[in-house]
Design an enzyme around this catalytic site. Structure first.
Site, PDB file in Angstrom:
ATOM      1  N   GLU A  52     -16.882  55.928  54.727  1.00 54.91           N
ATOM      2  CA  GLU A  52     -15.653  56.269  53.581  1.00 54.91           C
ATOM      3  C   GLU A  52     -16.398  56.045  52.067  1.00 54.91           C
ATOM      4  O   GLU A  52     -15.711  55.222  50.863  1.00 54.91           O
ATOM      5  CB  GLU A  52     -14.602  55.458  53.436  1.00 54.91           C
ATOM      6  CG  GLU A  52     -13.697  55.455  55.120  1.00 54.91           C
ATOM      7  CD  GLU A  52     -12.718  54.389  55.531  1.00 54.91           C
ATOM      8  OE1 GLU A  52     -12.266  54.506  54.098  1.00 54.91           O
ATOM      9  OE2 GLU A  52     -11.882  55.009  56.426  1.00 54.91           O
TER      10      GLU A  52
ATOM     11  N   GLU B   4     -12.666  56.503  63.476  1.00 63.33           N
ATOM     12  CA  GLU B   4     -11.426  54.817  62.614  1.00 63.33           C
ATOM     13  C   GLU B   4      -9.761  55.858  62.680  1.00 63.33           C
ATOM     14  O   GLU B   4      -9.900  56.986  62.217  1.00 63.33           O
ATOM     15  CB  GLU B   4     -12.392  54.478  61.258  1.00 63.33           C
ATOM     16  CG  GLU B   4     -12.960  53.692  61.745  1.00 63.33           C
ATOM     17  CD  GLU B   4     -12.994  53.056  60.227  1.00 63.33           C
ATOM     18  OE1 GLU B   4     -12.133  51.941  59.450  1.00 63.33           O
ATOM     19  OE2 GLU B   4     -14.089  52.641  59.624  1.00 63.33           O
TER      20      GLU B   4
HETATM   21  C1  BGC Z   1     -12.468  50.888  56.577  1.00 65.02           C
HETATM   22  C2  BGC Z   1     -12.357  49.924  57.241  1.00 65.02           C
HETATM   23  C3  BGC Z   1     -11.070  48.850  56.886  1.00 65.02           C
HETATM   24  C4  BGC Z   1     -10.303  49.676  57.641  1.00 65.02           C
HETATM   25  C5  BGC Z   1      -8.396  49.213  57.594  1.00 65.02           C
HETATM   26  C6  BGC Z   1     -11.531  52.203  56.900  1.00 65.02           C
HETATM   27  O1  BGC Z   1     -10.953  52.478  55.399  1.00 65.02           O
HETATM   28  O2  BGC Z   1     -13.850  51.389  57.223  1.00 65.02           O
HETATM   29  O3  BGC Z   1     -13.154  48.760  56.799  1.00 65.02           O
HETATM   30  O4  BGC Z   1     -10.794  47.668  57.524  1.00 65.02           O
HETATM   31  O5  BGC Z   1      -9.910  50.667  57.126  1.00 65.02           O
HETATM   32  O6  BGC Z   1      -8.642  49.081  56.572  1.00 65.02           O
END
Ligand code: BGC
Length: 426
Positions: free
Chosen positions: A183, A332
């Site tokens: 990101e 994610e």
């Molecule tokens: C990130 C993580 C973070 C998650 C929740 C993502 O933007 O890669 O490191 O913990 O979001 O905020």
């Protein structure tokens, strides 16, 4: 009630993700030092930054200890136990990151023992029948590099590509999938534009410069990695926001959407161009925008972070990526939900919309829930609970949440079974 069966493509990868600094414990890097210097301030500012219900529900946000990553989940020592859990939950893939400050603690000096550690980590993933997805940079920088300005320094691309090359040469024989940068746009926004993450710059000119430098870092690393092994699949993980105009007939609202879309979703992809073998999508945010940049989300349901839950957004985003003709992995997607009352539905709803895109021809090949474990949520610290597995930070005991078992059924069957009445996706 009759259940509809939504089957996912054969070979679909199912798993969860973590990142080194958030789980390992014992790191010394730009974040760990910033945490120590800012913990007191963050605790004092917490009531101003959060809604009353959040402060009431998570009083730990008022304590400085909450903001210091310290031993985190001690995953550095307990990764085998954590992978046993992932395996028991039928995951067939796992995403984690390598900590740069461990590998190159001093400029140009690489630590073979730490390489050995990550070799064990990769072997442990494979031994449990999971496909490793390895992230090379999940935001933290070694101190020597932070002193030189981190990604603001024009030599960042050189430093990053050198580190990436070292890692893949040493660890690459067992890894197919690499994620260079996690990101980049989150860092550009939070560290250089709004300025609440280290190094807390609030300067749009610097932010624009960092865009270019991070893209160059990815591109340079990509080229060097592919020279070593053209079979490796290399990408960067991209946080995408689903952005809509407040009023679809209002030209100004639409203009605001265009601008936001460009900087949040498009610019980095343009700079990377064809230097990617897959698209790694991370989805958390939906925005409804009224000119100029006022958010008008309805926020019908929210996570503990106060973020709106909007599963449909994932469908629009991945549909829009179809034009790139590249495989897509959702690397994610998740929520903070300490009570575990929303996670099961959250996962199923996002998968339902993902499946709709797949059934319309979008080439999605994997889903990684964020996160396997509760972990250290950057400037928020430990109170947000993103894990499929709960961590007791006093005893470091792991406890599988009920939603994780529901997700496990999906992983095991490669299928989402859903009540017919919940299938309405129109
Ligand atoms: C990130 C993580 C973070 C998650 C929740 C993502 O933007 O890669 O490191 O913990 O979001 O905020």
């Amino acid at each position: 009630m009759e259940k509809q069966k939504l089957k996912f493509p054969d070979g679909f990868l199912w798993g969860a993700a973590t990142s080194a600094h958030q789980v390992e414990g014992g790191n010394k890097n730009d974040w760990s030092e910033w945490e120590k210097a800012n913990a007191k301030r963050l605790a004092e500012e917490a009531p101003k930054k959060h809604a009353d219900w959040q402060v009431k529900k998570f009083p730990e946000m008022l304590t400085p200890e909450n903001y210091i990553s310290g031993a985190a989940c001690d995953y550095y020592n307990r990764f085998e136990e954590d992978f046993d859990i992932a395996k028991s939950l039928s995951h067939n893939a796992h995403r984690f990151s390598i900590e740069w400050s461990r590998i190159e603690p001093e400029e140009g000096k690489f630590d073979e023992q730490e390489i050995e550690h990550y070799r064990k980590v990769i072997k442990a993933v494979l031994a449990r029948g999971m496909e490793p997805f390895v992230t090379i940079w999940h935001w933290t920088n070694p101190l020597w590099l932070a002193e030189k300005g981190g990604p603001e320094n024009r030599k960042f691309a050189f430093y990053f590509a050198r580190y990436a090359k070292f890692v893949v040469e040493k660890l690459g024989e067992d890894v197919k999938f690499w994620i260079t940068l996690n990101e980049p746009t989150s860092v550009i926004a939070a560290a250089y534009s709004t300025g609440y993450w280290p190094p807390q710059k609030k300067n749009p000119i610097v932010a624009l410069k960092v865009y270019k430098i991070l893209a160059k870092a990815h591109n340079q690393a990509y080229r060097e990695m592919k020279k070593i092994n053209s079979d490796w699949k290399v990408g960067f993980s991209n946080i995408l926001q689903y952005i809509e105009p407040n009023d679809e007939h209002n030209l100004l609202d639409k203009l605001s959407v265009k601008v936001t879309n460009y900087f949040s979703n498009q610019k980095f992809l343009n700079l990377v161009g064809s230097n990617q073998d897959f698209l790694a999508v991370q989805y958390y945010f939906h925005k409804k925008i009224k000119f100029p940049f006022k958010q008008t989300n309805e926020n019908k349901t929210r996570t503990d972070m106060g973020w709106e839950i909007y599963p449909e957004g994932i469908y629009h985003l991945i549909k829009n990526l179809q034009k790139y003709n590249l495989p897509i992995y959702i690397t994610e997607n998740g929520l903070a939900d300490v009570d575990d009352t929303k996670r099961d539905k959250f996962i199923k709803d996002h998968l339902k919309w993902t499946h709709k895109a797949i059934s319309e021809g979008v080439d999605v090949r994997g889903y990684f829930h964020w996160s396997l474990l509760d972990n250290f949520e950057w400037d928020k610290g430990f109170w947000p609970r993103f894990g499929l597995v709960e961590i007791d930070y006093k005893t470091l005991e792991r406890k599988i949440r009920p939603s994780a078992r529901e997700y496990a059924k999906i992983c095991q069957e490669n299928m989402l079974k859903i009540e017919a009445e919940n299938l309405d996706l129109t």
